[in-house]
Design a protein around this motif. Structure first.
Motif, PDB file in Angstrom:
ATOM      1  N   TYR A  80      41.999  34.035  43.220  1.00 14.32           N
ATOM      2  CA  TYR A  80      41.021  32.611  43.103  1.00 14.32           C
ATOM      3  C   TYR A  80      41.189  32.130  41.693  1.00 14.32           C
ATOM      4  O   TYR A  80      41.511  30.792  41.806  1.00 14.32           O
ATOM      5  CB  TYR A  80      39.517  33.207  43.304  1.00 14.32           C
ATOM      6  N   LYS A  84      42.193  28.245  41.795  1.00 12.00           N
ATOM      7  CA  LYS A  84      41.034  27.447  42.029  1.00 12.00           C
ATOM      8  C   LYS A  84      40.805  26.002  41.616  1.00 12.00           C
ATOM      9  O   LYS A  84      40.271  24.975  42.173  1.00 12.00           O
ATOM     10  CB  LYS A  84      39.759  28.265  41.250  1.00 12.00           C
ATOM     11  N   TYR A  88      41.213  25.425  46.097  1.00 14.19           N
ATOM     12  CA  TYR A  88      41.215  26.827  46.623  1.00 14.19           C
ATOM     13  C   TYR A  88      39.848  27.283  46.455  1.00 14.19           C
ATOM     14  O   TYR A  88      39.470  27.082  45.290  1.00 14.19           O
ATOM     15  CB  TYR A  88      42.333  27.576  46.034  1.00 14.19           C
ATOM     16  N   GLU A  89      39.290  27.814  47.396  1.00 12.82           N
ATOM     17  CA  GLU A  89      37.950  28.480  47.092  1.00 12.82           C
ATOM     18  C   GLU A  89      38.078  29.664  47.863  1.00 12.82           C
ATOM     19  O   GLU A  89      38.641  30.140  48.809  1.00 12.82           O
ATOM     20  CB  GLU A  89      36.974  27.648  47.783  1.00 12.82           C
ATOM     21  N   THR A  90      37.088  30.739  47.329  1.00 12.81           N
ATOM     22  CA  THR A  90      37.030  32.042  48.117  1.00 12.81           C
ATOM     23  C   THR A  90      35.439  32.312  48.325  1.00 12.81           C
ATOM     24  O   THR A  90      34.618  31.959  47.455  1.00 12.81           O
ATOM     25  CB  THR A  90      37.358  33.195  46.987  1.00 12.81           C
ATOM     26  N   PHE A 114      33.595  33.719  42.274  1.00 10.28           N
ATOM     27  CA  PHE A 114      33.555  33.055  43.535  1.00 10.28           C
ATOM     28  C   PHE A 114      32.164  33.246  44.142  1.00 10.28           C
ATOM     29  O   PHE A 114      31.378  34.374  43.884  1.00 10.28           O
ATOM     30  CB  PHE A 114      34.650  33.308  44.525  1.00 10.28           C
TER      31      PHE A 114
END
Length: 170
Positions: A80, A84, A88-90, A114
């Motif tokens: 992440y 990020k 990008y996301e978690t 996250f």
């Protein structure tokens, strides 16, 4: 005898072609759309899979009682942190049987950067194909399609390569 060898060779070639076609379809064929789900994060904010469109997303189903989940979490955090800023996301989804106080304590002490959701009713796990085993993670592309499902800890080097490919897509 000669025709038996030719027949066996033809069958072998046919199987290879069929397997290649199937694998090609798996890699490039139609992908499953991510299920439409809404959730509440530990901080009280609301989220949904629809709101994540346009990003590459890892949805990680986990539990505080899962040894592999706890062991892989630093690598999920590192992944992440690495991506990020690139879209990008978690989202970490705690299983319905995980006590909310344990989940909150884990997220706080590990400083998870996250969103963490608790799947109180099990509905999120059901919508993602009735997830039972943890960890189970789904990598989703910018179009909201499931690209890969991981049961158990992923090979993080391979995951990073795939994330980079997906981030590069329009």
């Amino acid at each position: 005898m000669k025709s038996v060898k030719h027949t066996a060779a033809a069958v072998a070639v046919g199987l290879l072609v069929a397997a290649g076609g199937y694998l090609g379809w798996q890699a490039f064929g139609p992908r499953e759309a991510v299920p439409a789900v809404s959730y509440t994060l530990l901080d009280g904010s609301k989220g949904s899979t629809e709101a994540l469109r346009g990003k590459v997303v890892l949805v990680n189903f986990w539990a505080t009682s899962c040894v592999t989940c706890v062991a892989e979490m630093p690598q999920i955090v590192a992944t992440y942190d690495k991506y990020k800023g690139q879209g990008y996301e978690t989202v970490a989804v705690a299983m319905s049987y995980d006590p909310p106080a344990y989940v909150a304590r884990f997220a706080e002490t590990r400083k998870l950067p996250f969103g963490v959701a608790i799947d109180n009713t099990g509905e999120i796990a059901r919508r993602f194909g009735d997830v039972q085993l943890t960890p189970t993670s789904y990598l989703i592309n910018k179009r909201g399609e499931i690209v890969k499902r991981y049961v158990g800890a992923p090979d993080f080097a391979a995951l990073h390569k795939l994330v980079e490919q997906l981030l590069a897509e329009a």
